[in-house]
Design a protein around this motif. Structure first.
Motif, PDB file in Angstrom:
ATOM      1  N   SER A 679       0.866  -1.124   0.094  1.00  0.00           N
ATOM      2  CA  SER A 679      -0.231   0.078   0.058  1.00  0.00           C
ATOM      3  C   SER A 679       0.747   1.032  -0.066  1.00  0.00           C
ATOM      4  CB  SER A 679      -0.695   0.137   0.884  1.00  0.00           C
ATOM      5  OG  SER A 679      -1.605   1.285   1.372  1.00  0.00           O
ATOM      6  N   VAL A 680       0.747   2.009  -1.077  1.00  0.00           N
ATOM      7  CA  VAL A 680       1.961   3.166  -1.096  1.00  0.00           C
ATOM      8  C   VAL A 680       0.891   4.183  -1.747  1.00  0.00           C
ATOM      9  CG1 VAL A 680       3.850   3.931  -2.296  1.00  0.00           C
ATOM     10  CG2 VAL A 680       3.610   1.545  -1.763  1.00  0.00           C
ATOM     11  N   ALA A 681       1.110   5.188  -0.873  1.00  0.00           N
ATOM     12  CA  ALA A 681       0.450   6.685  -1.329  1.00  0.00           C
ATOM     13  C   ALA A 681       1.781   7.498  -1.989  1.00  0.00           C
ATOM     14  CB  ALA A 681       0.021   7.518   0.101  1.00  0.00           C
ATOM     15  N   SER A 682       1.152   8.236  -3.047  1.00  0.00           N
ATOM     16  CA  SER A 682       2.166   9.086  -3.844  1.00  0.00           C
ATOM     17  C   SER A 682       1.471  10.420  -3.889  1.00  0.00           C
ATOM     18  CB  SER A 682       2.359   8.487  -5.335  1.00  0.00           C
ATOM     19  OG  SER A 682       3.346   8.967  -5.955  1.00  0.00           O
ATOM     20  N   ARG A 683       2.003  11.553  -2.847  1.00  0.00           N
ATOM     21  CA  ARG A 683       1.345  12.749  -3.063  1.00  0.00           C
ATOM     22  C   ARG A 683       2.278  13.843  -3.441  1.00  0.00           C
ATOM     23  NH1 ARG A 683       0.963  14.420   2.503  1.00  0.00           N
ATOM     24  NH2 ARG A 683      -0.848  15.616   2.010  1.00  0.00           N
ATOM     25  N   ASP A 708      -0.468   6.270  -7.186  1.00  0.00           N
ATOM     26  CA  ASP A 708      -1.147   5.911  -6.172  1.00  0.00           C
ATOM     27  C   ASP A 708      -2.034   4.793  -6.100  1.00  0.00           C
ATOM     28  OD1 ASP A 708      -1.591   7.844  -3.139  1.00  0.00           O
ATOM     29  OD2 ASP A 708      -3.116   6.571  -3.876  1.00  0.00           O
ATOM     30  N   GLU A 709      -1.652   3.961  -5.195  1.00  0.00           N
ATOM     31  CA  GLU A 709      -2.769   2.850  -5.046  1.00  0.00           C
ATOM     32  C   GLU A 709      -2.894   2.518  -3.429  1.00  0.00           C
ATOM     33  OE1 GLU A 709      -3.905  -0.981  -7.828  1.00  0.00           O
ATOM     34  OE2 GLU A 709      -1.858  -1.097  -7.037  1.00  0.00           O
ATOM     35  N   LYS A 710      -4.115   2.287  -2.802  1.00  0.00           N
ATOM     36  CA  LYS A 710      -4.245   1.895  -1.569  1.00  0.00           C
ATOM     37  C   LYS A 710      -3.798   0.684  -1.238  1.00  0.00           C
ATOM     38  CE  LYS A 710      -8.018   5.045  -0.660  1.00  0.00           C
ATOM     39  NZ  LYS A 710      -9.506   4.999   0.007  1.00  0.00           N
ATOM     40  N   PHE A 711      -4.074  -0.537  -2.057  1.00  0.00           N
ATOM     41  CA  PHE A 711      -3.436  -1.827  -1.623  1.00  0.00           C
ATOM     42  C   PHE A 711      -3.604  -2.713  -3.040  1.00  0.00           C
ATOM     43  CE2 PHE A 711      -4.282  -6.152  -0.255  1.00  0.00           C
ATOM     44  CZ  PHE A 711      -3.030  -6.387   0.398  1.00  0.00           C
ATOM     45  N   ASN A 712      -2.556  -3.570  -3.076  1.00  0.00           N
ATOM     46  CA  ASN A 712      -2.645  -4.419  -4.191  1.00  0.00           C
ATOM     47  C   ASN A 712      -2.046  -5.748  -3.655  1.00  0.00           C
ATOM     48  OD1 ASN A 712       0.406  -4.650  -5.119  1.00  0.00           O
ATOM     49  ND2 ASN A 712       0.093  -2.515  -5.410  1.00  0.00           N
ATOM     50  N   ASP A 735      -5.889  -5.779  -7.523  1.00  0.00           N
ATOM     51  CA  ASP A 735      -5.437  -3.992  -7.463  1.00  0.00           C
ATOM     52  C   ASP A 735      -6.557  -3.296  -6.998  1.00  0.00           C
ATOM     53  OD1 ASP A 735      -2.755  -3.683  -8.970  1.00  0.00           O
ATOM     54  OD2 ASP A 735      -3.875  -5.119 -10.103  1.00  0.00           O
ATOM     55  N   GLY A 736      -6.361  -2.433  -5.919  1.00  0.00           N
ATOM     56  CA  GLY A 736      -7.430  -1.522  -5.410  1.00  0.00           C
ATOM     57  C   GLY A 736      -7.788  -0.280  -6.422  1.00  0.00           C
ATOM     58  N   GLY A 737      -6.821   0.024  -7.370  1.00  0.00           N
ATOM     59  CA  GLY A 737      -7.182   1.050  -8.086  1.00  0.00           C
ATOM     60  C   GLY A 737      -6.460   2.035  -8.030  1.00  0.00           C
ATOM     61  N   LEU A 738      -5.616   2.589  -9.289  1.00  0.00           N
ATOM     62  CA  LEU A 738      -5.033   3.762  -9.428  1.00  0.00           C
ATOM     63  C   LEU A 738      -5.892   4.934  -9.522  1.00  0.00           C
ATOM     64  CD1 LEU A 738      -2.380   2.618 -11.981  1.00  0.00           C
ATOM     65  CD2 LEU A 738      -1.904   2.404  -9.624  1.00  0.00           C
ATOM     66  N   VAL A 739      -5.172   5.997  -9.094  1.00  0.00           N
ATOM     67  CA  VAL A 739      -5.807   7.506  -9.302  1.00  0.00           C
ATOM     68  C   VAL A 739      -6.286   7.571 -10.586  1.00  0.00           C
ATOM     69  CG1 VAL A 739      -5.853   9.785  -8.791  1.00  0.00           C
ATOM     70  CG2 VAL A 739      -4.914   8.242  -7.377  1.00  0.00           C
TER      71      VAL A 739
END
Length: 893
Positions: A679-683, A708-712, A735-739
């Motif tokens: 789970s990686v945030a990319s701000r 940025d994807e909450k979970f995969n 895949d939780g889904g990219l922005v």
């Protein structure tokens, strides 16, 4: 500046070379690998010939065996850096085993004393200890034994597919892209020690064929000092070698599957104690080479031809040489949307009755026919000298070149697509990277020291042509008319604008590091210095430190690390993106947010990692890590229209927190499993400091970028009930889904508008095809794309407005009215589950010498209808692969 760089490089190399010439010992070639040698003795000290020596790593599944010669000696070449379990057996003697740790180019020498059979003394290894590594750096090791049974998504980017499926911290994207630990392209490859930091997806460069790869190590943690530039994910590749393969060995495979995909490959290895050659060649033809912007496949053909050759030769007892050579050519069409396939863009703008579809040149527009060709050449020789039993010197050079040609449609007006592409574009881009490296490795006592210098020079040549094909883009009757663009408006008799750019990017890197092992402690300390001279200059000192502690009683390793990393700008289209926004013609054509943007400055990052590894008995091991990455001058890409041509862009800073983990189940009665998750945030933080492309809307100045994807997670299972029987490989990818890109939402700008039935959503900015691509609906009405019988397509609303309570999407998770936030609550691609399976038999007729194999692979067996992204500023629109079936027949000798 180049002379300044060359002086220290020449001095260091000369001193090291002179020291090496004066000394002799024994040598084995290697980059990310070395040799394991030794002698097997009996209790009296006499040698034991014909003893069987085996080494294996239960997690990566690497395994090799050999026998001792008449003097009791053995050599296992090309062993990737890793811990291994060694076992030795000989007739009349008790079995012997021990753990060994291969961590340096210095060959590992083992002396084993076997006991006679009557002796009850056997060297044993404590349960579970060979599953863990007392290493401060979080990484994943995968051998060919695992990769061969991975159902891979893409034959044209199989290396990327293997990394995505087997590595934690990787978000999947289209066309072989993968986002490593929250970054887009901050990934680097080390090919037998050769650094490759330019992009390796199939729309930028041709990858090393997966058939040529023996072992993959992916570093997701804080990188040691030897790795720099783009080090968010470091992929160490150890290629296959023919050294020690005394009987000619090879494979001939042929496969055929969905979308007319055919692949023929040949691998051959042969060698002796002092030499070896491995060669791999294959050809691919596919009707779905790239991932299209539609689930249906249109105009997506492509082919690829690959050649890789590795030569190893031991000149003397102290000297050996190694040579990698590779050449790849790929040709592929840029996949069409329904809009592009039916050329409705030009018809709608010029002829509202849709009866002609004829451009201003009098020719029928026809479907879009944009296509590309990439030619990649790589040669990397190296020389290894064993200066003493504890010191090895490696000198190497490399030249790699990518030539990328992008061809517009024969009729340029076919390249127009609604709200996406107003220009026809052609490109001839060359990227040539050459350099030299010198590495000194020293192992003594608790120290494992490596010092190195690397000089690289990248020659960039960019030739671009652009012309306006949208009659409304620069309409003389419009208040926004720009007379500077008039000569390049093809709709009004203009001609193409030509841009030619060139620069040399020079980078000098020096580093020293020491891996110290003392009792239960492991400490990595290092310092790296990078001197960058491109369109701007920068130098950066980068300390690296990592510490690990092994709690042996519980088979637990605790670790923490820190790294300072210099990030260099992307080289692809660097000149155009750096200078284009200062050009009066290019600025509006490239969608620049401002004029006169300064050239890119290198960025610098501070990253922190904490994690642990835990073995549970002998058959399960977990490894996980939490990360914080803070970057000044963060990079990403902006895409030009609906083409795969992208430009680097630079933001003020970025913050990337997240976690990643891996669970491994080594082989247990034919069953093994690997699960990776993250789970990686990319701000990213505005303002945009450089590059072409518009700034995404972000009211607070902070936005989540599209990787940025909450979970995969990916779970891979292998099962072979008996050793010579059939096997099964299975993948489950979530895949939780990219922005997502600009999907319309209630409130116009997505940040306002009350929740209620009176709230209207305006979708008029999207064509019916784009509404269809996003899976939009308004109540029971769903969008349909253009077709021969319905040239307009059907939008979800005749007037472009849909009540908020009736509006939604099957492919995008759209935020509720009034809740959208570019930082904390952006629109995302809907989550998805994908399942793949492969079944095969490696020896159908149970032969001993000549074997026949058969394999069936099904990718996306549920035929899941899903997208990677939608009209993203950074990647466009692309669908995941539909159900794909492939059969492969192989002959092995």
């Amino acid at each position: 500046m180049l002379a300044f760089y060359n002086r220290p490089l020449l001095a260091v190399s000369t001193v090291i070379f002179c020291l090496a010439v004066g000394l002799t010992a024994y040598a084995q070639s290697g980059g990310n690998s070395t040799s394991v040698t030794g002698t097997v003795l009996d209790p009296s000290g006499a040698v034991i010939p014909d003893a069987t020596v085996e080494i294996h790593n239960p997690v990566s599944q690497f395994a090799r065996s050999t026998t001792t010669d008449s003097k009791g000696n053995f050599t296992i070449p090309n062993v990737p850096f890793n811990p291994y379990h060694m076992s030795i057996t000989a007739a009349g003697f008790a079995p012997y085993s021990q753990d060994i740790d291969v961590r340096s180019l210095v060959p590992l020498n083992v002396k084993a004393n076997l006991k006679v059979t009557a002796s009850s003394e056997v060297v044993t290894v404590e349960s579970g200890t060979d599953l863990i590594e007392n290493d401060p750096t979080f990484h994943t090791d995968v051998d060919k034994a695992i990769v061969d049974r991975l159902p891979l998504e893409s034959a044209s980017s199989s290396l990327s597919s293997a990394v995505t499926l087997a590595t934690p911290g990787v978000a999947a994207d289209s066309n072989g892209f993968f986002h490593g630990m929250g970054d887009h392209a901050e990934n680097s490859f080390s090919l037998d020690g050769q650094p490759i930091t330019d992009q390796q997806s199939k729309t930028f460069s041709n990858q090393v064929p997966l058939d040529a790869v023996q072992s993959i190590e992916v570093i997701s943690g804080a990188p040691p000092a030897e790795y720099g530039e783009k080090a968010s994910l470091v992929i160490n590749l150890t290629t296959r070698s023919g050294q020690g393969v005394k009987q000619p060995t090879g494979d001939i495979t042929a496969s055929y599957g969905s979308f007319g995909t055919a692949n023929v490959g040949v691998n051959f290895a042969y060698g002796g104690d002092k030499w070896g050659n491995f060669i791999s060649a294959n050809g691919l033809n596919s009707g779905r080479f790239l991932d299209p912007p539609e689930f249906a496949v249109m105009h997506a053909k492509g082919n690829e031809e690959n050649l890789f050759d590795r030569v190893d030769y031991q000149i003397s007892t102290g000297d050996s040489v190694h040579l990698n050579f590779g050449y790849t050519r790929s040709w592929f069409q840029n996949p069409n949307s329904f809009d592009a396939q039916n050329a409705t863009a030009w018809k709608g703008l010029v002829d509202p009755t849709f009866t002609t579809g004829v451009g201003p040149d009098g020719r029928p527009v026809g479907p879009s026919d944009q296509r590309a060709q990439i030619k990649t050449f790589n040669i990397a020789p190296s020389w290894t000298r064993l200066m003493s039993a504890s010191t090895v010197l490696t000198l190497g050079g490399f030249v790699r070149r990518d030539q990328y040609n992008y061809y517009p449609s024969d009729n340029p007006f076919a390249d127009l697509q609604p709200d996406l592409q107003s220009q026809t574009v052609g490109q001839d881009r060359k990227l040539t990277n050459g350099g030299a490296r010198a590495i000194l490795s020293y192992v003594k006592g608790i120290h494992n020291v490596k010092a190195g210098v690397v000089y690289q020079q990248t020659f960039l040549d960019e030739h671009d042509t652009l012309g306006i094909v949208d009659p409304t883009f620069n309409d003389p009757a419009s208040t926004s008319y720009n007379p500077v663009l008039a000569p390049y408006d093809l709709t009004r008799g203009g001609h193409l604008f030509v841009f030619d750019g060139h620069t040399d990017v020079k980078l000098l890197s020096l580093y020293v590091q020491d891996a110290i092992t003392k009792g239960n402690w492991a400490l990595n300390v290092g310092l790296r210095g990078d001197f960058y001279n491109g369109l701007s200059t920068h130098k950066e000192a980068q300390p690296r430190i990592g510490i690990a502690y092994n709690i042996k009683r519980s088979n637990t390793v605790l670790r923490a690390s820190y790294a300072r990393v210099l990030e260099t700008p992307f080289n692809e289209n660097l000149v155009l993106s750096s200078t284009g926004c200062a050009n009066q013609v290019l600025s509006p054509l490239l969608g620049c947010n401002g004029v006169g943007v300064t050239p890119f400055l290198p960025g610098w990052r501070n990253e922190f990692h904490v994690g642990f590894q835990q073995a549970f008995g002998k058959y399960v091991v977990f490894s996980g890590e939490y990360i914080w990455k803070y970057t000044h001058n963060g990079y990403d890409f902006s895409i030009l229209g609906s083409t795969p041509i992208t430009f680097p862009i630079e933001w003020h800073n970025s913050k990337i927190p997240g976690y990643a983990g891996r669970v491994s189940v080594p082989n247990f009665h034919g069953f093994s499993a690997l699960m990776v998750f993250s789970s990686v945030a990319s701000r990213f933080f505005q303002p945009q400091l450089g590059g072409a492309g518009a700034t995404p809307s972000a009211a607070g100045g902070v936005f989540r970028i599209d990787h940025d994807e909450k979970f995969n997670q990916t779970t891979h299972i292998q099962y072979q009930p008996w050793q010579r029987g059939p096997w099964l490989g299975f993948n489950w990818r979530y895949d939780g889904g990219l922005v997502a890109g600009p999907v319309p939402c209630a409130g116009g700008d997505c940040n306002n508008g009350p929740n209620g039935t009176n709230t209207l959503v305006d979708v008029s900015g999207l064509s019916p095809d784009q509404q269809f691509q996003a899976g939009l609906f308004c109540g029971a009405v769903r969008a349909t794309p253009p077709s021969a019988t319905n040239p307009l397509g059907t939008p979800i609303s005749a007037n472009g407005l849909c009540p908020g309570n009736l509006y939604g999407s099957t492919l995008v998770s759209i935020t509720k009215p009034g809740t959208n936030n570019a930082d904390h609550n952006p629109n995302r691609i809907a989550s998805r589950h994908l399942f793949d399976i492969a079944v095969g038999h490696d020896n159908l007729f149970h032969a001993d010498k000549y074997k026949v194999s058969l394999q069936f692979t099904a990718v996306n067996i549920a035929n899941k209808y899903a997208v990677y992204n939608f009209i993203s500023t950074f990647s466009g629109t692309h669908y995941v692969t539909p159900r794909t079936l492939t059969a492969q027949l192989g002959f092995h000798f």
